[in-house]
Design a protein around this motif. Structure first.
Motif, PDB file in Angstrom:
ATOM      1  N   ALA A  65     -79.994  -0.358  72.413  1.00  0.00           N
ATOM      2  CA  ALA A  65     -81.324  -0.270  71.803  1.00  0.00           C
ATOM      3  C   ALA A  65     -81.807   1.173  71.962  1.00  0.00           C
ATOM      4  CB  ALA A  65     -82.276  -1.254  72.470  1.00  0.00           C
ATOM      5  N   PRO A  66     -81.303   2.092  71.132  1.00  0.00           N
ATOM      6  CA  PRO A  66     -81.552   3.518  71.354  1.00  0.00           C
ATOM      7  C   PRO A  66     -83.008   3.956  71.256  1.00  0.00           C
ATOM      8  CG  PRO A  66     -80.373   3.165  69.295  1.00  0.00           C
ATOM      9  CD  PRO A  66     -80.446   1.843  69.994  1.00  0.00           C
ATOM     10  N   GLU A  67     -83.866   3.115  70.705  1.00  0.00           N
ATOM     11  CA  GLU A  67     -85.269   3.515  70.546  1.00  0.00           C
ATOM     12  C   GLU A  67     -86.181   3.044  71.677  1.00  0.00           C
ATOM     13  OE1 GLU A  67     -86.820   3.509  66.436  1.00  0.00           O
ATOM     14  OE2 GLU A  67     -84.905   2.538  65.969  1.00  0.00           O
ATOM     15  N   ILE A  68     -85.634   2.292  72.661  1.00  0.00           N
ATOM     16  CA  ILE A  68     -86.509   1.892  73.764  1.00  0.00           C
ATOM     17  C   ILE A  68     -86.876   3.127  74.570  1.00  0.00           C
ATOM     18  CG2 ILE A  68     -85.747  -0.518  73.870  1.00  0.00           C
ATOM     19  CD1 ILE A  68     -84.058   0.201  76.331  1.00  0.00           C
ATOM     20  N   GLY A  69     -88.117   3.146  74.995  1.00  0.00           N
ATOM     21  CA  GLY A  69     -88.610   4.297  75.728  1.00  0.00           C
ATOM     22  C   GLY A  69     -89.082   5.422  74.832  1.00  0.00           C
ATOM     23  N   ILE A  70     -88.760   5.354  73.548  1.00  0.00           N
ATOM     24  CA  ILE A  70     -89.199   6.365  72.587  1.00  0.00           C
ATOM     25  C   ILE A  70     -90.233   5.731  71.659  1.00  0.00           C
ATOM     26  CG2 ILE A  70     -88.481   7.903  70.700  1.00  0.00           C
ATOM     27  CD1 ILE A  70     -85.674   7.931  72.087  1.00  0.00           C
ATOM     28  N   ALA A  71     -89.779   4.776  70.853  1.00  0.00           N
ATOM     29  CA  ALA A  71     -90.675   4.108  69.905  1.00  0.00           C
ATOM     30  C   ALA A  71     -91.097   2.721  70.381  1.00  0.00           C
ATOM     31  CB  ALA A  71     -89.994   4.000  68.533  1.00  0.00           C
ATOM     32  N   PHE A  72     -90.375   2.166  71.370  1.00  0.00           N
ATOM     33  CA  PHE A  72     -90.645   0.806  71.826  1.00  0.00           C
ATOM     34  C   PHE A  72     -90.692   0.761  73.342  1.00  0.00           C
ATOM     35  CE2 PHE A  72     -88.368   0.540  67.803  1.00  0.00           C
ATOM     36  CZ  PHE A  72     -89.233  -0.250  67.056  1.00  0.00           C
ATOM     37  N   ASP A  73     -91.739   0.137  73.883  1.00  0.00           N
ATOM     38  CA  ASP A  73     -91.797  -0.069  75.326  1.00  0.00           C
ATOM     39  C   ASP A  73     -91.416  -1.523  75.620  1.00  0.00           C
ATOM     40  OD1 ASP A  73     -94.086  -1.687  74.926  1.00  0.00           O
ATOM     41  OD2 ASP A  73     -95.463  -0.098  75.545  1.00  0.00           O
ATOM     42  N   TYR A  74     -91.421  -1.858  76.896  1.00  0.00           N
ATOM     43  CA  TYR A  74     -90.977  -3.199  77.290  1.00  0.00           C
ATOM     44  C   TYR A  74     -91.758  -4.305  76.584  1.00  0.00           C
ATOM     45  CZ  TYR A  74     -89.960  -7.339  79.909  1.00  0.00           C
ATOM     46  OH  TYR A  74     -89.599  -8.610  80.233  1.00  0.00           O
ATOM     47  N   MET A  75     -93.082  -4.183  76.538  1.00  0.00           N
ATOM     48  CA  MET A  75     -93.902  -5.233  75.923  1.00  0.00           C
ATOM     49  C   MET A  75     -93.600  -5.392  74.431  1.00  0.00           C
ATOM     50  SD  MET A  75     -95.255  -6.640  78.421  1.00  0.00           S
ATOM     51  CE  MET A  75     -96.215  -7.841  77.538  1.00  0.00           C
TER      52      MET A  75
END
Length: 140
Positions: A65-75
């Protein structure tokens, strides 16, 4: 380990026995690798690998999931875990007569080797159990 890639939405598995350097496990490799799996958050996931531990009692499904922490957070991605488990993991379990007590799903911003700790790579984890063909979230 078989790693053929395709744009299939679901992945089939083939049992491949291997020895993990950290522990004795069986690694179940993907016969086909699902890429571009759409999920409720709007990101797309790619299947990395499927690992079984404790003689099949614990199954791990790892996703890129390369966009976690950039465009998407945990919630943002919490609903993604449930959808992936119900729509992609459960059919694999059913088709292969697998009945683990614990299903561990992970999303990783980069494809790092299983068990490797890299503080620069964000990873999210959720644990489920299978009950009546549905994934039930397990708080840990």
């Amino acid at each position: 380990m078989t790693t053929s890639r395709s744009n299939m939405q679901r992945f089939g598995i083939q049992v491949v026995h291997a020895v993990c350097t950290l522990c004795a496990t069986s690694v179940l490799a993907a016969e086909t690798i699902a890429e571009n799996i759409p999920v409720p958050s709007g990101q797309t996931l790619s299947f990395i690998e499927f690992i079984t531990e404790a003689e099949g009692d614990i199954l791990r499904f790892r996703f890129l999931a390369p966009e976690i922490g950039i465009a998407f957070d945990y919630m943002d991605v919490v609903p993604d875990f449930q959808m992936v488990c119900d729509e992609h993991v459960m059919p694999v379990l059913d088709e292969n007569a697998l009945a683990p007590s614990q299903i561990v799903l992970s999303m990783s911003a980069m494809d790092i080797p299983f068990g490797e700790d890299n503080p620069d790579v964000l990873q999210f984890f959720e644990i489920f159990r299978s009950e009546n063909g549905t994934c039930i979230w397990e708080e840990f």
